[in-house]
Design an enzyme around this catalytic site. Structure first.
Site, PDB file in Angstrom:
ATOM      1  N   HIS A 258      72.901  23.058  64.532  1.00 14.57           N
ATOM      2  CA  HIS A 258      72.634  23.310  65.947  1.00 14.57           C
ATOM      3  C   HIS A 258      71.762  22.262  66.641  1.00 14.57           C
ATOM      4  CE1 HIS A 258      72.660  25.512  69.565  1.00 14.57           C
ATOM      5  NE2 HIS A 258      72.646  26.730  69.086  1.00 14.57           N
TER       6      HIS A 258
ATOM      7  N   TYR B 281      68.223  37.678  75.796  1.00 14.88           N
ATOM      8  CA  TYR B 281      68.480  36.240  75.947  1.00 14.88           C
ATOM      9  C   TYR B 281      69.979  36.020  76.123  1.00 14.88           C
ATOM     10  CZ  TYR B 281      68.498  31.237  74.522  1.00 14.88           C
ATOM     11  OH  TYR B 281      68.642  29.872  74.464  1.00 14.88           O
TER      12      TYR B 281
ATOM     13  N   THR C 193      70.411  23.667  77.388  1.00 12.10           N
ATOM     14  CA  THR C 193      70.581  25.083  77.730  1.00 12.10           C
ATOM     15  C   THR C 193      69.373  25.603  78.497  1.00 12.10           C
ATOM     16  OG1 THR C 193      69.583  25.831  75.650  1.00 12.10           O
ATOM     17  CG2 THR C 193      71.987  25.524  75.685  1.00 12.10           C
TER      18      THR C 193
END
Length: 754
Positions: A452, A568, A581
């Protein structure tokens, strides 16, 4: 050992008569062709760099300006208002004609560059306008009509990175605005005077002027690379194959087509023959630079990312063994049939794993510090270093899995097992540090596990859509399931990597495996389809499908827990340069008001509907704010980092940054590349992907809205938490779960949060 000799360009033997050389023509030919291919790629990159550097101008535009200026000068027409004459006076060492031509060339080049800079600045100003996102459907302001000139200002054929210098920087919100949005999101009263010394904001503003993006580098370092816990489950995520169809059930053939499709994508990426855009609005393409040839390298205090400009081989894992597969032959990319042959050779190889090799990849699945220490101690020299370099410097990692997975309508938990396999596998059969690992199962199904830190899910999603469409609709398979073409049997077989792993290192591997195994066994996963309706019916209600699902999740969680939690939802900020993001806090006052109305028998349906529309509009507004740089969580994160650097204590920031996200959600993007009509081919609907829970006592929920009548959910939690359960079939234990959330606790009404 013929293949070993073919890899050597020359051999020599020392004899009493001297040194005898033996040249291999075939090897020299391969070296020559490889060099030619490498130089072609370098020249192509140089060309692309020039075209991107002068965008939105073009070399042909420069040539046209020069031609017009020189032509006008030749006929005695001064288009420079005297500037060419002034330039001539500074070049007295040359002849009159040479001075005239050179001066015209200098002036025209300067005028052209000035035009490019003005167009680039105008484009940046146009791209800084985001009012179009907040307009009601069917109502267009004059400012938005002017903004639509972005299509004209951007030129005719933009390339992948053409817009990078024209994208605006992520703005730094005012502290007061961030506090207000935070208070609105959590509702309790907080003392604003305890927030932060304003000096921190000054430093943050200074960074925003100096750096390309004031968030992204700190986000990558502190959220990802400095984490010392396992990245498997906690950070990595997965993507799935087609939901209903499998193009071939031959494992090697599917791997051959998939790998070739991925490499075709890499070729287009190298040529910058791709454009990331939201309609006519360009998106930042920075993250795409590290899709390939990228590995996360463990460090004692922080990891780092190793990225190479090119890699010409794959690292392949099968039955506890590692192989190296070359991707090029005679300077050309291997076709699918040759790749299939190479993968089949690996599948047919009967050799057993070496000592410590079978679970070696568990080092990438466990804690980061033991892996960093083991890498430095046992893999910094000799054959271990050579083999590890082969894995870490590969274009990407491929696992030829021994299991069979995929959606089976007769097996309720088929998608659950498929999800867990892609998320963590056997904890030692994926290289979790690679940018992504392609997993191909024995029945031809496939998926991927992605690291990630280097990029976010939409980047892998873009590649994945291209790969699936190219594999199924362009490359295809023969009637017997094999890839098209005739294999080149003269190709050297894949190279088996060798290791020399001592017993002490084996103990470290076993310890990492135990940590990873315990983590994997604790993951409770439930993936399922919702087919009663999809975005088609939701849009008829004039509601955003994403808002609909987010509000449904709030209702499900409330009926499961009897309370609300911090929620979230990931939103992208790639309208800005190097954006990643931002967080959308979906648990709003408006959403909770609707949820409570559903439990209030005195509320009428019309009142509930009105509350629902208000909640949906609020959610959409927050999503747009996040996309346009007015979110609050990344700003708070950066203020926290600055406060730490300055040694400023902030109880407010400490509290905000320590709050757990007990409901972490994300929508998987769909049809980023429209290479086929999903309505015409509903069997090719994507299964989406998922991730592990962010909080030990919370849920991770990923969903994909595929087509008009399908939503697929991926719900994760932990068995060790008495607060969570992902699927209703364990309701007999007395624990309720998120999935049956629309019914009363403990009573299952639907296999869906909807």
């Amino acid at each position: 050992m013929a293949e070993a000799h073919q890899a050597v360009a020359f051999q020599f033997t020392v004899t009493p008569e001297g040194v005898a050389f033996q040249l291999s023509r075939e090897a020299l030919k391969q070296i020559y062709l490889s060099g030619v291919s490498s130089w072609k790629k370098r020249l192509a990159r140089l060309k692309n760099s020039i075209l991107t550097g002068v965008f939105p101008g073009t070399p042909s535009g420069w040539l046209a300006v020069v031609a017009v200026t020189v032509g006008a000068t030749y006929f005695g027409i001064d288009v420079s208002v005297g500037l060419i004459f002034r330039i001539q006076n500074c070049r007295r060492c040359l002849g009159v004609r040479s001075r005239s031509l050179l001066s015209a060339l200098i002036f025209s080049s300067g005028a052209w560059m000035l035009g490019v800079l003005l167009r680039r600045q105008a484009l940046r100003l146009l791209l800084s306008y985001h009012g179009w996102m907040f307009e009601p459907h069917g109502k267009t302001r004059p400012s938005t009509k002017i903004w639509s000139m972005v299509r004209v200002m951007s030129g005719r054929h933009p390339m992948l990175y053409s817009f990078q210098t024209s994208l605006p920087k992520l703005p730094v919100p005012r502290v007061a605005d961030t506090i207000q949005r935070y208070l609105e999101s959590v509702r309790p009263l907080l003392d604003e005077e305890r927030f932060l010394d304003m000096e921190a904001l000054k430093y943050l503003l200074l960074k925003s002027w100096w750096a390309t993006n004031y968030v992204s580098d700190w986000w990558e370092e502190y959220i990802y690379l400095r984490g010392r816990s396992p990245i498997m489950v906690n950070s990595n995520y997965y993507v799935m194959d087609f939901l209903y169809t499998t193009p071939t059930h031959l494992q090697a053939a599917r791997a051959g087509n998939a790998v070739h499709s991925i490499l075709l994508y890499r070729r287009r990426l190298d040529r910058e023959d791709l454009v990331m855009a939201l309609g006519v609005v360009p998106l930042c393409s920075y993250q795409m630079e590290r899709i390939f040839n990228t590995t996360r390298i463990p460090g004692k205090q922080a990891d780092r990312l190793l990225h190479l400009s090119d890699s010409r081989h794959l690292a392949v894992f099968h039955k506890g063994r590692f192989f190296k597969v070359w991707l090029y032959h005679a300077g050309k990319l291997l076709p699918p049939r040759d790749l299939e042959m190479q993968f089949q050779r690996i599948l047919d190889d009967p050799s057993p794993p070496e000592t410590g090799e079978e679970r070696l990849a568990a080092l990438t699945a466990g804690e980061r510090l033991p892996w960093a220490e083991a890498r430095e101690k046992y893999f910094s020299r000799g054959k271990n270093k050579a083999s590890l370099d082969c894995v870490e410097r590969a274009a990407f990692f491929v696992t030829l899995d021994e299991e069979e997975h995929g959606f089976d309508p007769d097996k309720e938990d088929s998608l659950d097992r498929y999800s867990k396999s892609l998320l963590h596998g056997q904890c030692c059969d994926r290289w979790f540090d690679k940018s992504f690992s392609l997993v191909v199962y024995r029945n031809g199904k496939l998926g991927a596990n992605a690291e990630h830190s280097w990029a976010d899910a939409p980047i892998i999603g873009h590649l994945w859509e291209f790969m699936l469409a190219t594999d199924h609709f362009q490359l295809g398979y023969c009637s017997d399931g094999h890839c098209h073409g005739v294999p080149n049997t003269a190709l050297p077989p894949p190279q088996r990597l060798t290791w020399d792993i001592p017993e002490e290192c084996c103990n470290v591997i076993d310890a990492s495996y135990a940590v990873a195994r315990a983590l994997a066994d604790d993951i409770d996963f439930h993936s399922f389809r919702f087919v009663e309706f999809g975005k088609g019916r939701i849009k008829k209600c004039r509601t955003s499908p994403d808002s609909f699902i987010q509000i449904a999740l709030q209702l499900a969680h409330f009926r499961d827990k009897g309370r609300f939690c911090l929620t979230y939802e990931a939103s992208m900020t790639r309208l800005f340069r190097e954006g990643r993001t931002e967080t959308v806090r979906s648990c709003t006052s408006e959403a909770t008001a609707f949820v409570r109305s559903m439990a209030d028998p005195s509320c009428s349906s019309s009142e509930r509907l009105e509350l629902f529309h208000v909640a949906a509009e609020k959610h959409q507004h927050l999503y747009r704010l996040a996309m346009t740089g007015s979110g609050l969580d990344r700003h708070l994160f950066c203020l926290y980092v600055v406060s730490r650097y300055l040694g400023v204590e902030s109880p407010f920031l400490d509290k905000v940054l320590s709050e757990p996200w007990r409901l972490s959600t994300s929508q998987t993007p769909q049809q980023q590349i429209k290479m086929f009509d999903l309505e015409a081919h509903p069997e090719c609907a994507s299964s989406g992907g998922g991730f592990g829970p962010v909080a030990d006592d919370g849920y991770g929920v990923s969903y994909i809205i595929a087509g008009e009548n399908l939503v697929t959910f991926h719900v994760s939690s932990k068995f060790s938490s008495p607060e969570t359960v992902s699927v209703h079939r364990r309701a007999a234990t007395g624990r309720t779960g998120l999935v049956p959330g629309l019914g009363k606790p403990g009573k299952v009404k639907s296999q869906s949060v909807l």
